[in-house]
Write a protein that holds these residues in place. Structure first.
Motif, short mmCIF file in Angstrom:
data_model
loop_
_atom_site.label_atom_id
_atom_site.label_comp_id
_atom_site.label_asym_id
_atom_site.label_seq_id
_atom_site.Cartn_x
_atom_site.Cartn_y
_atom_site.Cartn_z
N THR A 142 0.83 -1.21 0.00
CA THR A 142 0.00 0.00 0.00
C THR A 142 0.86 1.25 0.00
OG1 THR A 142 -1.78 -1.13 1.19
CG2 THR A 142 -1.78 1.27 1.26
N LEU A 143 1.89 1.27 0.84
CA LEU A 143 2.79 2.43 0.90
C LEU A 143 3.54 2.61 -0.42
CD1 LEU A 143 4.29 2.14 4.51
CD2 LEU A 143 2.40 3.55 3.71
N LYS A 144 3.87 1.49 -1.04
CA LYS A 144 4.54 1.54 -2.34
C LYS A 144 3.64 2.19 -3.38
CE LYS A 144 6.69 -1.52 -5.77
NZ LYS A 144 6.98 -2.93 -6.13
N GLN A 145 2.36 1.78 -3.38
CA GLN A 145 1.41 2.36 -4.33
C GLN A 145 1.17 3.83 -4.06
OE1 GLN A 145 0.09 0.87 -7.01
NE2 GLN A 145 1.17 -1.04 -6.58
N ILE A 146 1.07 4.19 -2.78
CA ILE A 146 0.85 5.60 -2.41
C ILE A 146 2.03 6.44 -2.85
CG2 ILE A 146 0.76 7.16 -0.42
CD1 ILE A 146 -0.97 5.06 0.99
N ASN A 147 3.24 5.94 -2.64
CA ASN A 147 4.45 6.67 -3.04
C ASN A 147 4.47 6.89 -4.54
OD1 ASN A 147 6.88 7.95 -2.43
ND2 ASN A 147 8.08 6.10 -2.76
N ASN A 148 4.11 5.85 -5.30
CA ASN A 148 4.08 5.98 -6.77
C ASN A 148 3.03 6.98 -7.21
OD1 ASN A 148 6.10 4.05 -7.03
ND2 ASN A 148 4.68 2.35 -7.31
N ASP A 149 1.84 6.91 -6.60
CA ASP A 149 0.75 7.83 -6.97
C ASP A 149 1.11 9.28 -6.67
OD1 ASP A 149 -0.71 5.66 -7.81
OD2 ASP A 149 -1.97 5.55 -6.02
N LEU A 150 1.74 9.51 -5.52
CA LEU A 150 2.12 10.87 -5.14
C LEU A 150 3.22 11.41 -6.06
CD1 LEU A 150 2.11 10.63 -1.23
CD2 LEU A 150 0.41 11.71 -2.69
N LYS A 151 4.14 10.54 -6.46
CA LYS A 151 5.21 10.96 -7.38
C LYS A 151 4.65 11.35 -8.74
CE LYS A 151 9.18 8.53 -5.39
NZ LYS A 151 10.16 7.42 -5.57
N LYS A 152 3.52 10.73 -9.10
CA LYS A 152 2.88 11.05 -10.39
C LYS A 152 2.04 12.32 -10.30
CE LYS A 152 2.57 6.20 -11.83
NZ LYS A 152 1.65 5.06 -12.08
N GLY A 153 2.01 12.93 -9.11
CA GLY A 153 1.27 14.18 -8.94
C GLY A 153 -0.16 14.00 -8.50
N GLY A 154 -0.49 12.82 -7.97
CA GLY A 154 -1.86 12.59 -7.51
C GLY A 154 -2.22 13.43 -6.30
N ASP A 155 -3.51 13.76 -6.19
CA ASP A 155 -3.99 14.52 -5.04
C ASP A 155 -3.88 13.66 -3.79
OD1 ASP A 155 -5.74 16.91 -4.01
OD2 ASP A 155 -6.73 15.10 -3.28
N SER A 156 -3.19 14.16 -2.77
CA SER A 156 -2.90 13.37 -1.57
C SER A 156 -4.16 12.84 -0.90
CB SER A 156 -2.09 14.18 -0.57
OG SER A 156 -2.82 15.32 -0.13
N GLU A 157 -5.20 13.67 -0.85
CA GLU A 157 -6.44 13.25 -0.19
C GLU A 157 -7.10 12.10 -0.94
OE1 GLU A 157 -10.63 15.26 1.34
OE2 GLU A 157 -8.92 16.53 0.85
N GLN A 158 -7.16 12.21 -2.27
CA GLN A 158 -7.76 11.15 -3.07
C GLN A 158 -6.91 9.88 -3.04
OE1 GLN A 158 -8.55 12.57 -7.01
NE2 GLN A 158 -9.89 14.23 -6.33
N VAL A 159 -5.60 10.06 -3.02
CA VAL A 159 -4.69 8.90 -3.00
C VAL A 159 -4.89 8.08 -1.73
CG1 VAL A 159 -2.27 8.20 -2.79
CG2 VAL A 159 -2.93 9.88 -4.51
#
Length: 447
Positions: A142-159
């Motif tokens: 889960t943390l790996k996916q969150i890290n990848n999503d945030l690096k792609k510029g995803g909205d932190s709240e939605q992520v």
């Protein structure tokens, strides 16, 4: 949580796609169908995100095995090739299910993150450090996916909300909100405090209620076994030889006969009610009813009620920034209370009064009927002086101190009561056994 990706065509033929998450596959598909009806979309494909096992090699190095979540096998292959790997195989994981991480692991993640943030360490580095050290596979992935999503510029709240099935709705909301707040360390500390108190209270509640009930239930089964099987084997020998039984032995034997003659009914009476109650508690209505009357349980009800208010106040204090923006913090704090009745009263009574009629916080809370007189008095004072945020914190700290102290005393009292019950039962069995031991056959010479 289930994540789906869909591809569709608009009425003008323009292709469109998107992803969404939901607690179950059925709900996710229902959301997509609603979206299609609303915007007149022609759904072409729906893909579920799943786990894929891969085997790759870089150059002449030893093959590497790994696991990656994606929407398709091709997506994993393309990603690995872009990273310079030679793909040997990619296969969908057969048993693709994830267990929710233990609450202790989530608490440790939030707490350590808060401490590292206070040392000014970037959040991306914190995630990298924790990903390497966390043993739980679900949380690590889960943390790996969150890290990848945030690096792609995803909205932190939605992520983070995408993974509320792992963290829980409130925790996911708070962690997602932290990145936007400008004070991540403070919100992470508050979330850790919330999770810690929740675990402490559940542990204490288990000690106060569940453990004693289990002890008494096992004792009850042991007594039934003794009375229904062991005791009759001895007592019926005397009956067989026409020996008169003393009062307690006779009564116990009659009770034993009743149990054996009505074994099926006795079993149903013992087993069925707890199962039905448990099943009822799993329903939405059942949970609501149980949460409503939980506050009225003698002794423990008051503690559960005050702990619920404590959690509400602690979350409200963390999120509240001013009277103009009080609705959302109140709503989130109500959800964090983990009591459906408390949440319902806040959302359906207090908040509508504040929005539609402009009623103050104290009057709205009083109308909800879920706050104690002490809490209402403190909120009234805070509202008049403009210190309602600090009042919420003071109230949370006060109820924390009170509930911890009282719960400790209650646990000690319950332990004493359980010990007395066990002693009384053992004395009763000893007396019956002693009385049985005094029975002696009639002297044949006496006639």
């Amino acid at each position: 949580m289930v994540e789906l990706r869909f591809n569709a065509l608009k009425a003008n033929g323009q292709p469109i796609g998107g992803t969404l998450t939901a607690p179950s596959l059925k709900e996710a598909k229902h959301k997509i169908n609603q979206l299609a009806q609303k915007h007149k979309l022609n759904i072409k494909s729906i893909e579920k995100k799943g786990a894929y096992l891969y085997k790759v090699r870089k150059g002449q190095d030893k093959p590497i095995l790994g696991e990656q979540r994606a929407f398709s096998k091709e997506e994993v292959s393309v990603a690995l090739k872009k990273m310079g790997y030679t793909v040997i195989s990619v296969n969908k994981k057969l048993l693709d299910f994830t267990m929710k991480p233990p609450a202790q692991d989530i608490l440790a993640f939030v707490k350590i993150s808060a401490e590292l943030m206070e040392q000014k360490l970037p959040f991306s580095e914190i995630l990298t450090l924790l990903m390497n050290d966390i043993e739980n596979k679900t949380l690590k992935e889960t943390l790996k996916q969150i890290n990848n999503d945030l690096k792609k510029g995803g909205d932190s709240e939605q992520v983070f909300l995408r993974y509320q099935g792992v963290f829980g709705k409130f925790t996911a909301y708070m962690l997602g909100l932290a990145a936007k707040s400008g004070n991540m360390a403070e919100i992470y500390k508050a979330t850790a405090k919330f999770l810690e108190r929740k675990q402490e209270f559940r542990k204490s509640l288990r000690s106060a209620l569940i453990t004693p009930f289990v002890t008494l239930f096992i004792l009850f089964l042991a007594v039934l076994f003794y009375v229904g099987y062991i005791f009759p084997e001895t007592a019926k020998l005397f009956v067989k030889f026409g020996i008169d039984l003393p009062p307690m032995t006779k009564a116990t034997l009659q009770f034993s006969d009743f149990l054996m003659d009505n074994m099926f009914m006795v079993t149903l009476v013992i087993i069925v009610p707890p199962i039905l109650l448990w099943r009822y508690a799993q329903t939405k209505k059942g949970r609501f009813v149980i949460d409503k009357y939980m506050f009225k349980i003698p002794v423990m009800g008051s503690l559960i009620h005050k702990t619920t208010i404590e959690v509400f106040c602690r979350v409200f204090y963390t999120l509240y920034s001013g009277s103009a923006e009080s609705i959302e913090p109140i709503k989130i704090a109500a959800e964090a209370s983990d009591n459906t009745y408390f949440e319902h009263q806040i959302k359906n009574v207090a908040i509508p009064l504040m929005i539609k009629k402009g009623v103050g916080i104290t009057e709205s809370f009083e109308a909800s009927g879920v706050f104690t007189d002490t809490a209402l008095s403190r909120f009234h004072s805070g509202e008049e002086t403009g210190t309602i945020k600090n009042t919420a914190k003071q109230l949370a700290d006060y109820y924390e101190s009170e509930t911890v102290f009282r719960l400790k005393n209650i646990i000690e009292l319950i332990q004493v009561v359980i010990a007395m019950v066990i002693m009384i039962v053992m004395i009763g069995l000893t007396l019956v056994s002693a009385e049985t031991a005094t029975i002696s056959p009639k002297n044949p010479a006496v006639g």
